[in-house]
Design a protein around this motif. Structure first.
Motif, PDB file in Angstrom:
ATOM      1  N   GLU A   1       0.809  -1.210   0.000  1.00 44.38           N
ATOM      2  CA  GLU A   1       0.000   0.000   0.000  1.00 44.38           C
ATOM      3  C   GLU A   1       0.847   1.268   0.000  1.00 44.38           C
ATOM      4  O   GLU A   1       2.008   1.269   0.404  1.00 44.38           O
ATOM      5  CB  GLU A   1      -0.945   0.015   1.205  1.00 44.38           C
ATOM      6  CG  GLU A   1      -2.125  -0.922   1.097  1.00 44.38           C
ATOM      7  CD  GLU A   1      -1.768  -2.358   1.377  1.00 44.38           C
ATOM      8  OE1 GLU A   1      -2.631  -3.224   1.179  1.00 44.38           O
ATOM      9  OE2 GLU A   1      -0.628  -2.624   1.790  1.00 44.38           O
ATOM     10  N   LYS A   2       0.188   2.367  -0.417  1.00 40.44           N
ATOM     11  CA  LYS A   2       0.772   3.694  -0.349  1.00 40.44           C
ATOM     12  C   LYS A   2       0.250   4.415   0.886  1.00 40.44           C
ATOM     13  O   LYS A   2      -0.757   4.028   1.468  1.00 40.44           O
ATOM     14  CB  LYS A   2       0.415   4.508  -1.594  1.00 40.44           C
ATOM     15  CG  LYS A   2       0.918   3.922  -2.903  1.00 40.44           C
ATOM     16  CD  LYS A   2       0.534   4.800  -4.078  1.00 40.44           C
ATOM     17  CE  LYS A   2       1.055   4.220  -5.389  1.00 40.44           C
ATOM     18  NZ  LYS A   2       0.747   5.092  -6.547  1.00 40.44           N
ATOM     19  N   ILE A   3       0.928   5.467   1.299  1.00 42.81           N
ATOM     20  CA  ILE A   3       0.464   6.325   2.389  1.00 42.81           C
ATOM     21  C   ILE A   3       0.642   7.776   1.957  1.00 42.81           C
ATOM     22  O   ILE A   3       1.589   8.093   1.221  1.00 42.81           O
ATOM     23  CB  ILE A   3       1.221   6.042   3.711  1.00 42.81           C
ATOM     24  CG1 ILE A   3       0.613   6.837   4.872  1.00 42.81           C
ATOM     25  CG2 ILE A   3       2.709   6.299   3.552  1.00 42.81           C
ATOM     26  CD1 ILE A   3       1.211   6.512   6.223  1.00 42.81           C
ATOM     27  N   GLY A   4      -0.254   8.637   2.368  1.00 42.56           N
ATOM     28  CA  GLY A   4      -0.187  10.037   1.963  1.00 42.56           C
ATOM     29  C   GLY A   4       0.205  10.960   3.098  1.00 42.56           C
ATOM     30  O   GLY A   4       0.516  10.536   4.207  1.00 42.56           O
ATOM     31  N   ASN A   5       0.221  12.253   2.776  1.00 46.73           N
ATOM     32  CA  ASN A   5       0.342  13.310   3.778  1.00 46.73           C
ATOM     33  C   ASN A   5       1.645  13.330   4.553  1.00 46.73           C
ATOM     34  O   ASN A   5       1.669  13.775   5.707  1.00 46.73           O
ATOM     35  CB  ASN A   5      -0.829  13.239   4.778  1.00 46.73           C
ATOM     36  CG  ASN A   5      -2.161  13.424   4.097  1.00 46.73           C
ATOM     37  OD1 ASN A   5      -2.285  14.193   3.141  1.00 46.73           O
ATOM     38  ND2 ASN A   5      -3.167  12.713   4.574  1.00 46.73           N
TER      39      ASN A   5
END
Length: 273
Positions: A198-202
């Motif tokens: 998965e990706k993560i933002g912010n």
């Protein structure tokens, strides 16, 4: 009572906010139901400091020793800024301390990395990734920096969360995940678990992945992170587990060393918008 610090819209539009904890709220409810409605008195005082409104990055490095790849950079990052209602111990002073300790470990043990290991402590993350974005734009964006983009081997970011590093977000890059899996495997006895696709933002790795650079972020605890600690007046050192600091520092140092001595290029994915 919590003081919420999550105001991203400048001082002119920042309304001081208070959050009543569940225990306090339930006490008020019980008193009201018992026929004795309580009276609350709140005193909120704020002050704006305008003498210096700049944010700053702090950068240090251990030079590479291999003439063939010493101009390639393994970049580690964490953000030094925090919200004003506490010291920002869990967001993100713990990661900053871990990054500094990782560099101390590498320096003290006398390792001679093939590639340069660079540590960057970013300012302005809470206001929109300002520090890392300015650095990435200045050093890696555009045609003039094409060569520098080739020379950034990998970026490893430590945020958000607190406690031990359980793994890394692989940003949808299966080939990179395989490398990260090999690097993480020796730390299962210290609480490491797994890397995820998965990706993560912010957070600051986005400043680099937007340019097509390989950037990855840690997986850590969110226990109380978005309830009692994150961006509140509870974010003090007492909320940061010491053993987690030690483990995370060790993992960061090992990952930096592995990246700085690995043969061949690091797997890259396409640029993200």
């Amino acid at each position: 009572m919590f003081v919420l610090g999550s105001q991203r819209y400048g001082p002119e539009n920042a309304v001081p906010s208070l959050i009543v904890s569940a225990e306090q709220y339930n006490l008020l409810v019980r008193a009201t139901k018992g026929g004795a409605p309580p009276t609350l008195r709140v005193n909120v005082q704020t002050r704006y400091y305008t003498a210096d409104t700049n944010s700053y990055n702090v950068v240090a490095e251990i030079p590479g020793t291999d003439p063939q790849v010493r101009d390639e950079v393994v970049l580690l990052g964490a953000h030094i800024d925090s919200w004003h209602s506490a010291t920002g111990a869990a967001d993100n002073a713990d990661a900053v301390a871990e990054l500094m300790e990782a560099m101390r470990i590498l320096k003290t043990t006398g390792v001679r990395p093939r590639r340069t290991i660079r540590a960057a402590i970013w300012g302005g993350e809470e206001q929109g990734l300002l520090g890392s974005k300015a650095y990435a734009q200045a050093h890696y964006a555009g045609d003039a920096n094409a060569r520098a983009r080739e020379k950034l081997y990998v970026y490893l970011n430590n945020d958000p969360g607190t406690g031990p590093i359980y793994g890394w977000y692989a940003e949808g890059n299966g080939a990179a995940k395989a490398v990260l899996d090999a690097w993480l495997a020796p730390f299962t006895d210290l609480g490491a678990r797994r890397n995820v696709m998965e990706k993560i933002g912010n957070t600051d790795h986005l400043s680099f992945t937007a340019l097509g650079l390989p950037g990855f972020n840690t997986i850590q605890d969110y226990d109380e992170y978005d309830t009692r600690v994150h961006h509140t007046n509870m974010d003090f050192a007492e909320r940061v587990p010491t053993e987690g600091l030690k483990q995370a520092s060790t993992v960061l140092a090992a990952f930096a060393y592995q990246a700085a001595t690995r043969e061949g290029p690091f797997p890259r994915a396409a640029a993200t918008p």
